[in-house]
Write an enzyme that holds these catalytic residues in place. Structure first.
Site, PDB file in Angstrom:
ATOM      1  N   GLU A  69       0.849  -1.196   0.000  1.00  0.00           N
ATOM      2  CA  GLU A  69       0.000   0.000   0.000  1.00  0.00           C
ATOM      3  C   GLU A  69       0.886   1.249   0.000  1.00  0.00           C
ATOM      4  O   GLU A  69       1.801   1.382   0.789  1.00  0.00           O
ATOM      5  CB  GLU A  69      -0.920  -0.043   1.235  1.00  0.00           C
ATOM      6  CG  GLU A  69      -1.707   1.219   1.536  1.00  0.00           C
ATOM      7  CD  GLU A  69      -2.518   1.747   0.338  1.00  0.00           C
ATOM      8  OE1 GLU A  69      -3.257   0.984  -0.281  1.00  0.00           O
ATOM      9  OE2 GLU A  69      -2.361   2.958   0.035  1.00  0.00           O
ATOM     10  N   ASP A  96       5.478   1.698  -3.152  1.00  0.00           N
ATOM     11  CA  ASP A  96       4.795   1.866  -4.434  1.00  0.00           C
ATOM     12  C   ASP A  96       4.991   0.574  -5.244  1.00  0.00           C
ATOM     13  O   ASP A  96       6.116   0.040  -5.293  1.00  0.00           O
ATOM     14  CB  ASP A  96       5.455   3.050  -5.175  1.00  0.00           C
ATOM     15  CG  ASP A  96       4.685   3.472  -6.410  1.00  0.00           C
ATOM     16  OD1 ASP A  96       4.084   2.614  -7.075  1.00  0.00           O
ATOM     17  OD2 ASP A  96       4.709   4.677  -6.706  1.00  0.00           O
ATOM     18  N   ASP A 118      -7.466   1.766  -8.363  1.00  0.00           N
ATOM     19  CA  ASP A 118      -7.896   3.089  -8.834  1.00  0.00           C
ATOM     20  C   ASP A 118      -8.084   3.035 -10.351  1.00  0.00           C
ATOM     21  O   ASP A 118      -7.174   2.606 -11.070  1.00  0.00           O
ATOM     22  CB  ASP A 118      -6.849   4.146  -8.469  1.00  0.00           C
ATOM     23  CG  ASP A 118      -6.702   4.288  -6.959  1.00  0.00           C
ATOM     24  OD1 ASP A 118      -7.739   4.255  -6.264  1.00  0.00           O
ATOM     25  OD2 ASP A 118      -5.564   4.418  -6.464  1.00  0.00           O
ATOM     26  N   LYS A 122      -8.935   8.698 -17.276  1.00  0.00           N
ATOM     27  CA  LYS A 122      -8.451   9.487 -18.420  1.00  0.00           C
ATOM     28  C   LYS A 122      -7.349   8.725 -19.169  1.00  0.00           C
ATOM     29  O   LYS A 122      -6.462   8.140 -18.536  1.00  0.00           O
ATOM     30  CB  LYS A 122      -7.865  10.813 -17.921  1.00  0.00           C
ATOM     31  CG  LYS A 122      -8.939  11.731 -17.355  1.00  0.00           C
ATOM     32  CD  LYS A 122      -8.400  13.095 -17.048  1.00  0.00           C
ATOM     33  CE  LYS A 122      -9.532  13.973 -16.577  1.00  0.00           C
ATOM     34  NZ  LYS A 122      -9.226  14.705 -15.347  1.00  0.00           N
ATOM     35  N   ASP A 154     -15.465  -2.765  -9.249  1.00  0.00           N
ATOM     36  CA  ASP A 154     -16.853  -2.349  -9.516  1.00  0.00           C
ATOM     37  C   ASP A 154     -16.904  -1.526 -10.802  1.00  0.00           C
ATOM     38  O   ASP A 154     -17.973  -1.145 -11.244  1.00  0.00           O
ATOM     39  CB  ASP A 154     -17.348  -1.451  -8.378  1.00  0.00           C
ATOM     40  CG  ASP A 154     -16.528  -0.177  -8.326  1.00  0.00           C
ATOM     41  OD1 ASP A 154     -15.301  -0.276  -8.119  1.00  0.00           O
ATOM     42  OD2 ASP A 154     -17.095   0.917  -8.547  1.00  0.00           O
ATOM     43  N   GLU A 192     -13.093  -3.573   1.657  1.00  0.00           N
ATOM     44  CA  GLU A 192     -13.886  -2.434   2.131  1.00  0.00           C
ATOM     45  C   GLU A 192     -14.667  -1.815   0.968  1.00  0.00           C
ATOM     46  O   GLU A 192     -15.851  -1.505   1.107  1.00  0.00           O
ATOM     47  CB  GLU A 192     -12.988  -1.362   2.767  1.00  0.00           C
ATOM     48  CG  GLU A 192     -12.470  -1.676   4.155  1.00  0.00           C
ATOM     49  CD  GLU A 192     -11.195  -2.514   4.151  1.00  0.00           C
ATOM     50  OE1 GLU A 192     -10.760  -3.002   3.072  1.00  0.00           O
ATOM     51  OE2 GLU A 192     -10.627  -2.694   5.248  1.00  0.00           O
ATOM     52  N   TYR A 193     -13.994  -1.643  -0.187  1.00  0.00           N
ATOM     53  CA  TYR A 193     -14.670  -1.042  -1.341  1.00  0.00           C
ATOM     54  C   TYR A 193     -15.777  -1.949  -1.862  1.00  0.00           C
ATOM     55  O   TYR A 193     -16.827  -1.490  -2.285  1.00  0.00           O
ATOM     56  CB  TYR A 193     -13.652  -0.745  -2.458  1.00  0.00           C
ATOM     57  CG  TYR A 193     -13.053   0.633  -2.353  1.00  0.00           C
ATOM     58  CD1 TYR A 193     -12.284   1.000  -1.257  1.00  0.00           C
ATOM     59  CD2 TYR A 193     -13.248   1.586  -3.351  1.00  0.00           C
ATOM     60  CE1 TYR A 193     -11.739   2.269  -1.156  1.00  0.00           C
ATOM     61  CE2 TYR A 193     -12.703   2.862  -3.258  1.00  0.00           C
ATOM     62  CZ  TYR A 193     -11.944   3.194  -2.157  1.00  0.00           C
ATOM     63  OH  TYR A 193     -11.412   4.454  -2.063  1.00  0.00           O
TER      64      TYR A 193
HETATM   65  C1  LIG Z   1      -9.560   2.282  -4.454  1.00  0.00           C
HETATM   66  S1  LIG Z   1      -8.507   1.763  -3.204  1.00  0.00           S
HETATM   67  C2  LIG Z   1      -9.007   0.080  -2.894  1.00  0.00           C
HETATM   68  C3  LIG Z   1      -8.522  -0.442  -1.570  1.00  0.00           C
HETATM   69  C4  LIG Z   1      -8.841  -1.909  -1.261  1.00  0.00           C
HETATM   70  N1  LIG Z   1      -8.151  -2.805  -2.169  1.00  0.00           N
HETATM   71  C5  LIG Z   1     -10.327  -2.176  -1.289  1.00  0.00           C
HETATM   72  O1  LIG Z   1     -10.776  -2.849  -2.231  1.00  0.00           O
HETATM   73  O2  LIG Z   1     -11.022  -1.758  -0.361  1.00  0.00           O
HETATM   74  C6  LIG Z   1      -6.950   1.559  -4.067  1.00  0.00           C
HETATM   75  C7  LIG Z   1      -5.764   1.473  -3.138  1.00  0.00           C
HETATM   76  O3  LIG Z   1      -4.611   1.191  -3.921  1.00  0.00           O
HETATM   77  C8  LIG Z   1      -3.524   1.965  -3.454  1.00  0.00           C
HETATM   78  N2  LIG Z   1      -2.568   2.134  -4.567  1.00  0.00           N
HETATM   79  C9  LIG Z   1      -2.806   2.766  -5.730  1.00  0.00           C
HETATM   80  N3  LIG Z   1      -1.706   2.760  -6.528  1.00  0.00           N
HETATM   81  C10 LIG Z   1      -0.758   2.072  -5.824  1.00  0.00           C
HETATM   82  C11 LIG Z   1       0.598   1.746  -6.107  1.00  0.00           C
HETATM   83  N4  LIG Z   1       1.186   2.095  -7.252  1.00  0.00           N
HETATM   84  N5  LIG Z   1       1.277   1.044  -5.182  1.00  0.00           N
HETATM   85  C12 LIG Z   1       0.693   0.676  -4.015  1.00  0.00           C
HETATM   86  N6  LIG Z   1      -0.582   0.997  -3.686  1.00  0.00           N
HETATM   87  C13 LIG Z   1      -1.306   1.670  -4.584  1.00  0.00           C
HETATM   88  C14 LIG Z   1      -4.185   3.265  -3.026  1.00  0.00           C
HETATM   89  O4  LIG Z   1      -3.384   4.008  -2.143  1.00  0.00           O
HETATM   90  C15 LIG Z   1      -5.483   2.773  -2.398  1.00  0.00           C
HETATM   91  O5  LIG Z   1      -5.337   2.512  -1.025  1.00  0.00           O
END
Ligand SMILES: C[S@@+](CC[C@H](N)C(=O)[O-])C[C@H]1O[C@@H](n2cnc3c(N)ncnc32)[C@H](O)[C@@H]1O
Length: 217
Positions: A69, A96, A118, A122, A154, A192-193
């Site tokens: 994360e 990352d 995420d 775009k 989703d 959670e999402y």
């Molecule tokens: C939309 S949230 C979904 C969180 C969780 N997986 C859920 O389904 O509840 C996306 C998560 O991915 C993390 N994230 C996005 N890009 C990332 C990256 N390059 N490396 C590590 N984490 C990343 C974000 O910080 C965020 O916490």
């Protein structure tokens, strides 16, 4: 994901260094020593607040899980959830996903989970999507000859994009669901999402793709 500045996060992560591994690159090629066994290692990229990974770890004690994360302010909640779950087979990395190959040796990982990544809708942000080909290459590098990606979202646009990306990369599609919760989601652990979006009546899309490097050569 809503993020608040948490000034105590650094101290909290340091106090829980048995779960939140600092300087993870030092374990490249020897994560089995961190877990104290040779069980397969599965990673979740974009773990968020940790409900999925702590639930999976309790459900599958013979698998080791590593959650990745980007944000400290989010991973602290995951650390607390892992602690509360009592699971010993989870570690969390505040890194990352770009740096995966600094942290894992080729073949060290057997499966990658991507949950509600995420969407970056775009076109100019395509490279940030966790199913963009450059990320698939990173997953391939840490999984080696064989492996799997399990993907839930989703977001229909991201799902369609990802199926295309998987296919163009030469991955084999094993399972696809356009409505996970109304198919046969046995053993499904909700994130959670996932809880949030399915409570709103949105379908959850899911795909499992497989890796066999030899087939792709
Ligand atoms: C939309 S949230 C979904 C969180 C969780 N997986 C859920 O389904 O509840 C996306 C998560 O991915 C993390 N994230 C996005 N890009 C990332 C990256 N390059 N490396 C590590 N984490 C990343 C974000 O910080 C965020 O916490």
């Amino acid at each position: 994901m809503r993020m608040r500045h948490k000034p105590w996060a650094n101290d909290f992560l340091a106090e829980n260094a048995d779960i939140a591994i600092s300087d993870p690159a030092q374990y490249k090629g020897r994560w089995n020593t961190v877990f104290g066994n040779d069980n397969p290692i599965h990673i979740e990229v974009g773990t968020g607040k940790g409900q999925f990974i702590s639930g999976m770890a309790k459900q599958n004690p013979d698998i080791n899980y590593i959650g990745i994360e980007l944000f400290k302010s989010v991973i602290v909640t995951a650390v607390q959830k892992v602690k509360d779950s009592g699971a010993h087979n989870v570690r969390l990395l505040n890194i990352d996903a770009e740096t995966l190959n600094d942290v894992f040796e080729r073949g060290e990982i057997k499966r990658v989970y991507l949950n509600f990544s995420d969407p970056w809708p775009k076109n100019r942000h395509e490279k940030r999507r966790l199913t963009f080909k450059a990320f698939l290459k990173k997953y391939e590098e840490v999984m080696g000859e064989t492996g799997e990606i399990h993907f839930k979202t989703d977001n229909r646009g991201l799902f369609e994009y990802s199926l295309k990306s998987f296919s163009e990369y030469g991955l084999l599609l094993k399972e696809v669901s356009l409505d996970l919760h109304n198919s046969d989601p046995k053993g499904n652990i909700m994130t959670e999402y996932e809880e949030k979006f399915s409570a709103l009546g949105q379908p959850i899309y899911r795909a499992e793709v497989e890796w066999r490097t030899k087939d792709r050569l």
